[in-house]
Design a protein around this motif. Structure first.
Motif, PDB file in Angstrom:
ATOM      1  N   PHE A  96       4.993  15.519  -9.797  1.00  0.00           N
ATOM      2  CA  PHE A  96       4.742  15.356 -11.228  1.00  0.00           C
ATOM      3  C   PHE A  96       3.439  16.075 -11.572  1.00  0.00           C
TER       4      PHE A  96
ATOM      5  N   ALA B 274       4.092  10.158  -0.846  1.00  0.00           N
ATOM      6  CA  ALA B 274       4.025   9.928  -2.290  1.00  0.00           C
ATOM      7  C   ALA B 274       2.641   9.397  -2.641  1.00  0.00           C
ATOM      8  N   GLY B 275       2.089   9.893  -3.738  1.00  0.00           N
ATOM      9  CA  GLY B 275       0.754   9.497  -4.145  1.00  0.00           C
ATOM     10  C   GLY B 275      -0.289  10.571  -3.842  1.00  0.00           C
TER      11      GLY B 275
ATOM     12  N   THR C  56      -1.404   5.461   0.403  1.00  0.00           N
ATOM     13  CA  THR C  56      -1.715   6.480  -0.584  1.00  0.00           C
ATOM     14  C   THR C  56      -3.213   6.735  -0.713  1.00  0.00           C
TER      15      THR C  56
ATOM     16  N   PHE D 264       6.893   6.092 -11.969  1.00  0.00           N
ATOM     17  CA  PHE D 264       6.206   6.226 -10.691  1.00  0.00           C
ATOM     18  C   PHE D 264       5.107   5.166 -10.639  1.00  0.00           C
TER      19      PHE D 264
ATOM     20  N   GLU E 130       0.836  -1.208   0.000  1.00  0.00           N
ATOM     21  CA  GLU E 130       0.000   0.000   0.000  1.00  0.00           C
ATOM     22  C   GLU E 130       0.866   1.252   0.000  1.00  0.00           C
TER      23      GLU E 130
ATOM     24  N   THR F 131       0.927  15.209  -8.636  1.00  0.00           N
ATOM     25  CA  THR F 131       1.074  14.047  -7.755  1.00  0.00           C
ATOM     26  C   THR F 131       2.451  14.079  -7.101  1.00  0.00           C
ATOM     27  N   VAL F 132       2.493  13.913  -5.786  1.00  0.00           N
ATOM     28  CA  VAL F 132       3.776  13.748  -5.102  1.00  0.00           C
ATOM     29  C   VAL F 132       4.340  12.396  -5.514  1.00  0.00           C
ATOM     30  N   VAL F 133       5.556  12.380  -6.109  1.00  0.00           N
ATOM     31  CA  VAL F 133       6.109  11.088  -6.539  1.00  0.00           C
ATOM     32  C   VAL F 133       7.273  10.618  -5.665  1.00  0.00           C
ATOM     33  N   GLU F 134       7.888  11.535  -4.938  1.00  0.00           N
ATOM     34  CA  GLU F 134       9.003  11.098  -4.101  1.00  0.00           C
ATOM     35  C   GLU F 134       9.203  12.128  -2.997  1.00  0.00           C
TER      36      GLU F 134
ATOM     37  N   HIS G  11       1.987   3.783  -8.676  1.00  0.00           N
ATOM     38  CA  HIS G  11       1.011   4.359  -7.740  1.00  0.00           C
ATOM     39  C   HIS G  11      -0.151   3.379  -7.527  1.00  0.00           C
TER      40      HIS G  11
ATOM     41  N   ARG H  45      -2.368  13.861  -4.137  1.00  0.00           N
ATOM     42  CA  ARG H  45      -2.719  14.538  -5.384  1.00  0.00           C
ATOM     43  C   ARG H  45      -3.367  15.890  -5.142  1.00  0.00           C
TER      44      ARG H  45
ATOM     45  N   ASN I  93       9.118   4.250  -6.739  1.00  0.00           N
ATOM     46  CA  ASN I  93       9.791   4.734  -7.943  1.00  0.00           C
ATOM     47  C   ASN I  93      10.727   3.648  -8.424  1.00  0.00           C
TER      48      ASN I  93
ATOM     49  N   ALA J 181       3.336   3.821  -2.629  1.00  0.00           N
ATOM     50  CA  ALA J 181       3.831   4.177  -3.955  1.00  0.00           C
ATOM     51  C   ALA J 181       5.338   3.968  -4.027  1.00  0.00           C
TER      52      ALA J 181
ATOM     53  N   LEU K 112       8.179  17.557 -14.250  1.00  0.00           N
ATOM     54  CA  LEU K 112       8.584  16.991 -12.963  1.00  0.00           C
ATOM     55  C   LEU K 112       9.239  18.113 -12.159  1.00  0.00           C
TER      56      LEU K 112
END
Lengths: 246, 110
Positions: B105, B41-42, B5, A66, A53, B29-32, A68, B44, A57, A55, B81
């Motif tokens: 992103f 991360a995840g 998330t 990514f 659960e 979206t937060v990716v890292e 998700h 939005r 990279n 996310a 990004l």
């Protein structure tokens, strides 16, 4: 994101199927897993992200992706369409839970009393077979009536439910424990039941009790060590620490 | 700190609804994240060219800068990004005061 991808993603989520959105960060190329066949590395990362659960990279051929995950909502199965269940219902969805209420007493289990909730008027043993509590499910019994609560607790204890709670005083619970032991549940199984249900916030009203139960479910989900004193972090050097009595 | 998330609001549903209403929409979206970033991360944020905002990618620190980038993404049609962190001059200006770092992103909904 293309509208077509968004529509497919939302359709999977609406059908309560787990789905992972994978995005190539260099150009925004997107795929859904497991609905699309993907390179093994991406598929594996998607599977892992759903399980955790969380996310993630990943790099594939020098490109950052990514990953998700979108799991279906966690569930709460409540036995007893009583006042506390009514108070829990509007808290559940914003906290990320879908809620089902089981009560064979048709006067209680009505759409008017519990709008937006999945209702079952089956007996709890049958209802639990149909609802299949799993590791993403919390089960709470609220009826005080052994005829209704016991079969639900019996089924919950035979499942992987991440939380099991039962309303009732310590005395009521002691009697309940004896009955559940007669059904073959040992001490370790019994220890899974949170009883009296809910965090001790000295709740009085139905809404306060609902809040204490929801808080306890969230704590179980997040793995909080409740009931144990929290360590007080050492003050950083140079910072004045204030007011925590020794 | 929370690592999952799931979000209480369905930002994707809101984005889809805005789009259906004829708005130009972008999704951030937060990716890292590194360090004490406020949102995992995840997380939005949906933005429209007309200035509607729903969701969050931080505790409010960088939403303004992300919304600006979202408007650029909507006009160019290209995703971007974004890097925010204490080592980043611009992020310092917009104030990621928690001391964390994050990548966001931003993509137009096309």
């Amino acid at each position: 994101m293309r509208a077509e991808i968004l529509a497919r993603l939302q359709a999977e989520r609406a059908a309560q199927r787990p789905v992972v959105l994978l995005t190539r960060l260099s150009d925004g190329e997107q795929h859904l897993w497991p609905q699309e066949a993907l390179p093994a590395m991406l598929a594996e990362a998607a599977r892992a992200a759903l399980g955790a659960e969380k996310a993630a990279n990943v790099m594939l051929d020098g490109e950052a992706w990514f990953v998700h995950p979108h799991n279906p909502p966690l569930r709460i199965i409540v036995v007893g369409a009583v006042h506390i269940a009514q108070a829990m219902a509007p808290m559940a969805a914003p906290l990320g839970f879908s809620m089902a209420v089981v009560d064979p007493r048709r006067a209680f289990a009505t759409e008017e009393r519990l709008p937006g909730v999945t209702l079952s008027t089956d007996w709890p043993d049958e209802a639990m077979v149909a609802l299949k509590p799993d590791i993403r499910t919390a089960v709470v019994t609220l009826t005080h009536d052994p005829k209704l609560d016991d079969p639900a607790l019996d089924a919950a204890l035979r499942s992987e439910a991440f939380y099991i709670g039962a309303l009732g005083s310590r005395r009521t619970h002691a009697k309940r424990v004896a009955r559940l032991k007669d059904l073959g549940h040992d001490d370790a199984a019994i220890a899974r039941i949170h009883a009296p249900v809910g965090l001790d916030i000295a709740a009085v009203t139905a809404v306060e009790i609902a809040l204490s139960v929801m808080a306890e479910i969230v704590a179980a989900r997040r793995g909080a060590a409740l009931g144990q004193p929290r360590p007080i972090p050492a003050p950083e050097q140079g910072r004045v620490s204030i007011g925590i009595g020794a | 700190m929370s690592t999952d998330t799931t979000q209480s609001e369905d930002i994707l549903a809101i984005a889809a609804r805005w789009k259906a209403e004829g708005e130009q929409v972008a999704i951030a979206t937060v990716v890292e994240t590194w360090g004490s970033s406020p949102r995992p991360a995840g997380s939005r944020l949906a933005v429209t060219a007309s200035g509607r905002l729903m969701g969050s990618v931080s505790g409010g620190c960088i939403e303004g800068a992300v919304a600006d980038a979202a408007k650029q993404a909507m006009s160019s049609g290209e995703p971007a990004l974004l890097d925010f962190g204490i080592s980043d001059e611009r992020a310092w200006e917009v104030g990621l005061s928690c001391g964390g770092k994050m990548k966001v992103f931003v993509e137009p909904l096309t």
